[in-house]
Design a protein around this motif. Structure first.
Motif, mmCIF file in Angstrom:
data_model
loop_
_atom_site.group_PDB
_atom_site.id
_atom_site.type_symbol
_atom_site.label_atom_id
_atom_site.label_comp_id
_atom_site.label_asym_id
_atom_site.label_seq_id
_atom_site.Cartn_x
_atom_site.Cartn_y
_atom_site.Cartn_z
ATOM 1 N N LYS A 139 0.683 -1.058 0.242
ATOM 2 C CA LYS A 139 -0.224 0.127 -0.087
ATOM 3 C C LYS A 139 1.192 1.261 0.074
ATOM 4 O O LYS A 139 1.658 1.161 0.953
ATOM 5 C CB LYS A 139 -0.732 -0.111 1.423
ATOM 6 C CG LYS A 139 -1.395 1.371 1.364
ATOM 7 C CD LYS A 139 -2.773 0.892 2.042
ATOM 8 C CE LYS A 139 -3.359 2.496 2.317
ATOM 9 N NZ LYS A 139 -4.564 2.526 4.116
ATOM 10 N N VAL A 177 2.285 4.810 0.717
ATOM 11 C CA VAL A 177 2.044 5.791 2.446
ATOM 12 C C VAL A 177 2.418 6.997 1.595
ATOM 13 O O VAL A 177 3.855 7.050 1.264
ATOM 14 C CB VAL A 177 2.327 5.304 3.064
ATOM 15 C CG1 VAL A 177 2.941 5.854 4.564
ATOM 16 C CG2 VAL A 177 2.152 3.796 4.037
ATOM 17 N N ARG A 181 0.847 7.942 13.741
ATOM 18 C CA ARG A 181 -0.266 7.808 12.916
ATOM 19 C C ARG A 181 0.147 7.089 11.552
ATOM 20 O O ARG A 181 -0.581 6.296 11.986
ATOM 21 C CB ARG A 181 -0.882 8.990 12.942
ATOM 22 C CG ARG A 181 -2.552 9.020 13.002
ATOM 23 C CD ARG A 181 -3.683 10.292 13.065
ATOM 24 N NE ARG A 181 -3.198 11.094 13.681
ATOM 25 C CZ ARG A 181 -2.761 11.940 12.713
ATOM 26 N NH1 ARG A 181 -3.215 13.005 10.982
ATOM 27 N NH2 ARG A 181 -2.811 13.362 12.971
ATOM 28 N N ASP A 182 1.212 7.303 10.996
ATOM 29 C CA ASP A 182 1.642 7.174 9.958
ATOM 30 C C ASP A 182 2.668 5.433 10.348
ATOM 31 O O ASP A 182 1.676 4.416 10.465
ATOM 32 C CB ASP A 182 2.132 7.373 8.961
ATOM 33 C CG ASP A 182 1.615 8.948 8.385
ATOM 34 O OD1 ASP A 182 0.638 8.490 8.209
ATOM 35 O OD2 ASP A 182 2.599 9.487 8.110
ATOM 36 N N LYS A 216 2.068 3.687 12.836
ATOM 37 C CA LYS A 216 0.695 2.819 13.474
ATOM 38 C C LYS A 216 -0.238 1.934 13.027
ATOM 39 O O LYS A 216 -0.497 1.203 12.662
ATOM 40 C CB LYS A 216 -0.496 3.771 14.450
ATOM 41 C CG LYS A 216 0.192 4.206 16.148
ATOM 42 C CD LYS A 216 0.086 4.592 16.803
ATOM 43 C CE LYS A 216 0.095 4.554 18.084
ATOM 44 N NZ LYS A 216 -0.659 5.358 19.054
ATOM 45 N N SER A 217 -0.644 3.093 11.905
ATOM 46 C CA SER A 217 -1.850 2.365 10.863
ATOM 47 C C SER A 217 -0.644 1.215 10.046
ATOM 48 O O SER A 217 -0.785 -0.269 9.033
ATOM 49 C CB SER A 217 -2.042 3.104 9.947
ATOM 50 O OG SER A 217 -0.944 4.028 8.824
ATOM 51 N N GLU A 225 -0.588 -1.677 12.148
ATOM 52 C CA GLU A 225 -2.066 -2.815 11.984
ATOM 53 C C GLU A 225 -2.070 -3.897 10.239
ATOM 54 O O GLU A 225 -3.169 -4.387 11.006
ATOM 55 C CB GLU A 225 -3.236 -1.864 12.140
ATOM 56 C CG GLU A 225 -3.215 -0.806 13.271
ATOM 57 C CD GLU A 225 -4.232 -0.065 13.677
ATOM 58 O OE1 GLU A 225 -4.686 0.568 12.684
ATOM 59 O OE2 GLU A 225 -3.816 0.683 14.671
ATOM 60 N N GLU A 226 -1.675 -3.076 9.532
ATOM 61 C CA GLU A 226 -1.738 -3.248 8.016
ATOM 62 C C GLU A 226 -1.109 -4.699 8.121
ATOM 63 O O GLU A 226 -1.155 -5.797 7.506
ATOM 64 C CB GLU A 226 -1.505 -2.302 7.618
ATOM 65 C CG GLU A 226 -3.078 -1.641 7.175
ATOM 66 C CD GLU A 226 -2.424 -0.301 6.106
ATOM 67 O OE1 GLU A 226 -2.499 -0.784 5.629
ATOM 68 O OE2 GLU A 226 -3.124 0.304 5.954
#
Length: 176
Positions: A139, A141, A153-154, A156-157, A160-161
């Motif tokens: 993905k 970014v 935030r980036d 963490k995302s 998570e993915e």
């Protein structure tokens, strides 16, 4: 009376003669080098070597000469292009080092870093396909802001993915 029969004379040199010959060779080479240094200092250019001579009766002489000249031009062009590329690379490297010394980090640094990481992930995915490992989803970014919160935030995302998370420990600074 018996006539003496002499065999072949020995080709062996006396050491005195051998060392004299070696000394003369050294002196000649030294003299030649000295002359070439003087010529180089004066800026005299050596005359180019002649191309191999072809007889006038050779049926395809003109074609052979044209081919040789074309190859020579291509070689010179490649040489010139390589020289320009080296100069550009040298200038870019000097510019990057200057930017590092000044402590500048442009906006493109984060984007370049993300692009580099993504290309490595894609390459890893291609290698894993060859080995039979299942497909890796990539993905893109895009960095939105420069603040620490947005970076967190980036991260963490991405965590998570992600299916696999690697933690790198630097032995020089384990707490960092």
């Amino acid at each position: 009376f018996m006539v003496k029969v002499h065999g072949k004379q020995s080709k062996r040199l006396t050491l005195r003669r051998k060392y004299n010959v070696q000394k003369k060779c050294r002196e000649g080479k030294r003299k030649k080098a000295k002359i070439s240094r003087k010529i180089k200092k004066m800026g005299i250019v050596k005359i180019a070597k002649r191309e191999p001579a072809l007889p006038n009766l050779f049926p395809y002489k003109k074609q052979v000469i044209d081919d040789m000249q074309q190859k020579e031009r291509e070689f010179e062009e490649k040489k010139r292009e390589a020289k320009l590329l080296r100069r550009k690379a040298k200038k870019e490297l000097a510019k990057q080092q200057l930017d590092k010394k000044e402590g500048k980090e442009g906006e493109g640094d984060a984007e370049n870093y993300v692009d580099e990481i993504q290309s490595k992930i894609v390459r890893w995915g291609e290698d894993s396909k060859k080995e039979g490992v299942e497909e890796v989803k990539v993905k893109k970014v895009v960095p939105k802001a420069k603040s620490v919160k947005s970076c967190r935030r980036d991260v963490k995302s991405i965590i998570e993915e992600g299916d696999v998370i690697l933690e790198v420990l630097d032995a020089r600074d384990p707490m960092g």
